[in-house]
Design a protein around this motif. Structure first.
Motif, PDB file in Angstrom:
ATOM      1  N   ILE A  83       0.876  -1.165   0.000  1.00 15.40           N
ATOM      2  CA  ILE A  83       0.000   0.000   0.000  1.00 15.40           C
ATOM      3  C   ILE A  83       0.912   1.213   0.000  1.00 15.40           C
ATOM      4  O   ILE A  83       1.753   1.370   0.889  1.00 15.40           O
ATOM      5  CB  ILE A  83      -0.941  -0.007   1.210  1.00 15.40           C
ATOM      6  N   LEU A  84       0.760   2.059  -1.029  1.00 12.99           N
ATOM      7  CA  LEU A  84       1.613   3.233  -1.178  1.00 12.99           C
ATOM      8  C   LEU A  84       0.795   4.513  -1.083  1.00 12.99           C
ATOM      9  O   LEU A  84      -0.346   4.560  -1.538  1.00 12.99           O
ATOM     10  CB  LEU A  84       2.312   3.222  -2.540  1.00 12.99           C
ATOM     11  N   ASN A  85       1.406   5.532  -0.534  1.00 12.66           N
ATOM     12  CA  ASN A  85       0.821   6.867  -0.530  1.00 12.66           C
ATOM     13  C   ASN A  85       1.421   7.595  -1.736  1.00 12.66           C
ATOM     14  O   ASN A  85       2.641   7.793  -1.797  1.00 12.66           O
ATOM     15  CB  ASN A  85       1.161   7.600   0.767  1.00 12.66           C
ATOM     16  N   ILE A  86       0.592   7.992  -2.691  1.00 13.02           N
ATOM     17  CA  ILE A  86       1.108   8.587  -3.929  1.00 13.02           C
ATOM     18  C   ILE A  86       1.784   9.938  -3.715  1.00 13.02           C
ATOM     19  O   ILE A  86       2.512  10.407  -4.587  1.00 13.02           O
ATOM     20  CB  ILE A  86       0.013   8.711  -5.013  1.00 13.02           C
ATOM     21  N   HIS A  87       1.553  10.552  -2.551  1.00 17.69           N
ATOM     22  CA  HIS A  87       2.228  11.820  -2.253  1.00 17.69           C
ATOM     23  C   HIS A  87       3.661  11.587  -1.777  1.00 17.69           C
ATOM     24  O   HIS A  87       4.471  12.499  -1.807  1.00 17.69           O
ATOM     25  CB  HIS A  87       1.455  12.608  -1.200  1.00 17.69           C
ATOM     26  N   ARG A  88       3.960  10.367  -1.330  1.00 15.59           N
ATOM     27  CA  ARG A  88       5.284  10.073  -0.774  1.00 15.59           C
ATOM     28  C   ARG A  88       6.096   9.085  -1.607  1.00 15.59           C
ATOM     29  O   ARG A  88       7.311   9.052  -1.508  1.00 15.59           O
ATOM     30  CB  ARG A  88       5.138   9.500   0.634  1.00 15.59           C
ATOM     31  N   HIS A  89       5.435   8.243  -2.385  1.00 13.82           N
ATOM     32  CA  HIS A  89       6.122   7.182  -3.117  1.00 13.82           C
ATOM     33  C   HIS A  89       5.699   7.161  -4.580  1.00 13.82           C
ATOM     34  O   HIS A  89       4.565   7.444  -4.901  1.00 13.82           O
ATOM     35  CB  HIS A  89       5.812   5.808  -2.507  1.00 13.82           C
ATOM     36  N   LYS A  90       6.619   6.775  -5.403  1.00 16.31           N
ATOM     37  CA  LYS A  90       6.357   6.560  -6.826  1.00 16.31           C
ATOM     38  C   LYS A  90       6.777   5.133  -7.161  1.00 16.31           C
ATOM     39  O   LYS A  90       7.674   4.580  -6.532  1.00 16.31           O
ATOM     40  CB  LYS A  90       7.161   7.532  -7.694  1.00 16.31           C
ATOM     41  N   LEU A  91       6.136   4.558  -8.154  1.00 17.47           N
ATOM     42  CA  LEU A  91       6.568   3.244  -8.618  1.00 17.47           C
ATOM     43  C   LEU A  91       7.882   3.414  -9.367  1.00 17.47           C
ATOM     44  O   LEU A  91       7.978   4.222 -10.289  1.00 17.47           O
ATOM     45  CB  LEU A  91       5.526   2.621  -9.545  1.00 17.47           C
ATOM     46  N   ALA A  92       8.887   2.674  -8.952  1.00 13.60           N
ATOM     47  CA  ALA A  92      10.187   2.765  -9.600  1.00 13.60           C
ATOM     48  C   ALA A  92      10.130   2.051 -10.941  1.00 13.60           C
ATOM     49  O   ALA A  92       9.642   0.935 -11.028  1.00 13.60           O
ATOM     50  CB  ALA A  92      11.257   2.142  -8.712  1.00 13.60           C
ATOM     51  N   SER A  93      10.611   2.717 -11.973  1.00 14.09           N
ATOM     52  CA  SER A  93      10.622   2.120 -13.307  1.00 14.09           C
ATOM     53  C   SER A  93      12.059   1.859 -13.716  1.00 14.09           C
ATOM     54  O   SER A  93      12.746   2.722 -14.232  1.00 14.09           O
ATOM     55  CB  SER A  93       9.935   3.036 -14.310  1.00 14.09           C
TER      56      SER A  93
END
Length: 186
Positions: free
Chosen positions: A141-151
């Motif tokens: 579970i990620l908070n989009i304000h704090r984390h991004k999916l690493a590509s």
């Protein structure tokens, strides 16, 4: 006067039920049109529009055999696209390309099943160019304000993303339920 008030309440209730059920009906009906478009895509190897005025096209078919899930994946992840089915995030890799594949869907329609996925479950993703099998690695579970999916360009990961929590009354919010799966077979 009481009969009028009762009739008004019944009509209002019926309208609210119909309005609330519309998204579910649209999701189910759209999948039928999308399935037809998917067959055309496989025959021609060219992504096709599910209906003439569509602003998206069919790009893949996502299946989870253990759960009997089969959804057609559309190009794009706007709210308008996700109303009809899961969407491939622009800028993320397509299966078979280098990088991470990201597919999003609504938590209360097409991606409701994500809540039941477990580590080790298999996910199949078929495009006009090939068939790819992934195995669920983990759920976060990620908070989009704090984390991004690493590509990572060398990655062979599939991310399935939806809003969280699943039973929230309010849509949107900053939390995302992210299932990551690794490519195991081409």
């Amino acid at each position: 006067m009481k009969k009028f008030a009762l009739l008004l309440l019944m009509c209002s209730g019926g309208f609210l039920l119909a309005d609330g059920g519309w998204i579910y009906l649209k999701a189910v009906l759209a999948q039928q049109l999308l399935e037809h478009s998917w067959q055309q895509t496989l025959e021609t190897t060219q992504p096709t529009r599910p209906w003439p005025w569509a602003d998206t096209r069919v790009v893949a078919r996502l299946t989870v055999p253990a759960q009997g899930i089969a959804h057609i994946v559309l190009a794009g992840d706007s709210g308008r696209t996700l109303a009809f089915g899961p969407g491939h995030t622009p800028g993320s890799a397509m299966p078979g390309e280098a990088g991470s594949v990201v597919i999003s869907g609504h938590r209360d329609t097409h991606f409701r099943f994500l809540e039941q996925l477990q580590q080790g479950n298999e996910i199949d993703l078929q495009t006009a160019r090939g068939h790819y099998r992934y195995r669920v690695r983990d759920v976060r579970i990620l908070n989009i304000h704090r984390h991004k999916l690493a590509s990572d360009p060398d990655s062979k990961l599939l991310y399935l993303v939806t809003c969280f929590p699943f039973d929230s009354v309010v849509s949107g919010g900053p939390l995302r339920y992210v299932v990551s799966a690794e490519l195991i077979e081409v």
